[in-house]
Design an enzyme around this catalytic site. Structure first.
Site, PDB file in Angstrom:
ATOM      1  N   ASP A   1       0.898  -1.184   0.126  1.00  0.00           N
ATOM      2  CA  ASP A   1       0.001   0.108   0.125  1.00  0.00           C
ATOM      3  C   ASP A   1       0.931   1.162   0.007  1.00  0.00           C
ATOM      4  O   ASP A   1       1.473   1.473   1.148  1.00  0.00           O
ATOM      5  CB  ASP A   1      -0.916  -0.210   1.141  1.00  0.00           C
ATOM      6  N   GLY A   2       0.793   2.071  -0.804  1.00  0.00           N
ATOM      7  CA  GLY A   2       1.788   3.158  -1.228  1.00  0.00           C
ATOM      8  C   GLY A   2       1.363   4.065  -0.098  1.00  0.00           C
ATOM      9  O   GLY A   2       2.759   4.698   0.370  1.00  0.00           O
TER      10      GLY A   2
ATOM     11  N   ASP B   1       1.446   7.856  -9.610  1.00  0.00           N
ATOM     12  CA  ASP B   1       0.626   7.509 -11.092  1.00  0.00           C
ATOM     13  C   ASP B   1      -0.447   6.738 -10.468  1.00  0.00           C
ATOM     14  O   ASP B   1      -0.711   5.556 -10.762  1.00  0.00           O
ATOM     15  CB  ASP B   1       1.782   6.587 -11.844  1.00  0.00           C
ATOM     16  N   SER B   2      -1.420   7.317 -10.216  1.00  0.00           N
ATOM     17  CA  SER B   2      -2.793   6.644  -9.436  1.00  0.00           C
ATOM     18  C   SER B   2      -3.762   6.716 -10.360  1.00  0.00           C
ATOM     19  O   SER B   2      -3.744   7.355 -11.872  1.00  0.00           O
ATOM     20  CB  SER B   2      -3.198   7.233  -8.129  1.00  0.00           C
TER      21      SER B   2
END
Lengths: 287, 287
Positions: free
Chosen positions: B143-144, B161-162
């Site tokens: 999880d970022g 970059d979602s």
């Protein structure tokens, strides 16, 4: 009405195969056929009213200002004194509205071949058609090609707001048209023509640029973003009789306050400069 | 497969009501469901292969370079020495491919929550996924948000970059995420996040810009053109810990020959500068 799904208008054309945009439609306001083309006016759900000719979206109220401001103010602000202007096409009146607004412009001839388009726009798209009745503007219902052939050293700026290069607009993208325009211009005059999307019409864009370069001592290509045109962009081919022009450096600039007074929504001097910064892949084809 | 018409894929989403794009499909190459989302890979007729997550086009082979080059090279070329880079999201590998290419970048962490997306891209979109196996790149399946919370003063540049701000990506647009990123940056570090289209998401774009401005001493917003994204444009919100930065003036520039060697197709230093020249209507909301 061309429809993928009930309640939606879908634009499909051989120029942009394999991809298309659709607009949700609340109401068909007008559907008719002129001597030249099929005319459709739609009340869309989110993009305002849309004008469609022969199945191709010409403009929607939501984003038309981008195209009209840019095709007008880029050439006008590249010229030191754009007094006399000719608009070829542009039946919706949006370009006339923008050109007439420019403080240095004194008179505008507009030559549109299809009177029905202008009448339909006066009725359904008055926000654009208002340009057609501006006191600076004289409308001529005639063939633009023939109209230009009769003018010599007459205009400072000629703007060609044509539909796409299929059917009736084909001649407006050919070398002899650019040649006639160059003869209709005063010294240091400028032309600016609608010239497609560099994404899916790369070959056509490059050819048009090269045609302008053959005829004019200086050529340029700029673009703007506009969601309801194919690929979301549209370009402009520019030519000038002044070999020393730098199109990307406007000779007239406007302050934020002046732009507000002119009711500009897209164009600024920075946007003018940026419009000439092309993606590498298209710039490479111009070399 | 979401379809208006047999043989076409149509993108529809609550974020962009009333308008949609469709791609003609030759073949569905993959259709599956990961722990996080629905994954679809299409062989389109004219845009190459397309990756679609939860019904939204993430990239097509035909135009992906515009997004990947611009979200990477704008922040990287705004930083004097971008040695350590973090990419959040970007499971297709395209951003990693571009970041790894930059001559000053030494190491790249990429944190992507959905391993299935990466595996599918390795199989069907190797031209992008190649970035995931570049020697400079270390991939973390995590999880970022949590990953970033554990890093302090570690990165020179963080690129998010979602996918769009619905569903799983919502937290990546909120103030506490930008706050955590600011803490994970070294002095003078830069963040760059995918940040929507100024045409139909004007409110969201303005809010994201204002959020960045609250957290960072310097903020900017740039955009690029890309036909298969809504409105044909996508924007980037930038923040820097260096209050004196001028995002629009790249501190590293590349010659045409260097750009050719880097296999750039969209980005040039001129395009970098131009990407910050915003239409007046959106610039006005940033004042």
């Amino acid at each position: 009405m061309n429809s993928f799904k009930k309640g939606w208008f879908t634009e499909r054309n051989e120029l942009w195969p394999g991809m298309c945009i659709s607009l949700e439609v609340d109401q068909v306001l007008y559907e008719g056929k002129s001597k030249f083309q099929e005319i459709l006016v739609l009340q869309t759900k989110t993009q305002g009213k849309a004008l469609v000719l022969d199945g191709i979206i010409q403009c929607t109220e939501n984003d038309e200002f981008s195209y009209q401001e840019m095709i007008s103010f880029i050439p006008l602000c590249s010229h030191p004194n754009p007094k006399k202007v000719l608009i070829v096409g542009g039946g919706d009146g949006g370009v006339a509205r923008e050109v007439a607004k420019h403080p240095l412009v004194e008179s505008v001839d507009q030559v549109e071949i299809d009177n029905d388009v202008m009448e339909v726009c006066k009725k359904f798209l008055p926000g654009m058609a208002v340009g057609l009745s501006h006191p600076k503007v004289t409308v001529h219902v005639a063939d633009g090609f023939k109209f230009i052939a009769e003018k010599k050293q007459f205009y400072d700026v000629i703007i060609t707001d044509s539909s796409d290069p299929v059917g009736p607009a084909v001649p407006l993208f050919q070398q002899n048209y650019f040649q006639l325009m160059s003869e209709a211009l005063k010294p240091n005059g400028i032309v600016c023509s609608q010239a497609g999307t560099f994404w899916s019409s790369r070959k056509f864009v490059t050819e048009t640029y090269k045609t302008v370069k053959k005829v004019f001592p200086a050529a340029g290509y700029a673009f703007t973003t506009i969601p309801t045109y194919p690929d979301g962009v549209i370009g402009f081919a520019l030519g000038s009789l002044n070999p020393d022009i730098s199109f990307k450096d406007p000779v007239q600039t406007f302050s934020d306050e002046e732009l507000d007074r002119l009711n500009m929504k897209y164009y600024t001097s920075d946007v003018h400069r940026a419009a000439f910064a092309l993606p590498k892949f298209i710039n490479d084809t111009f070399r």
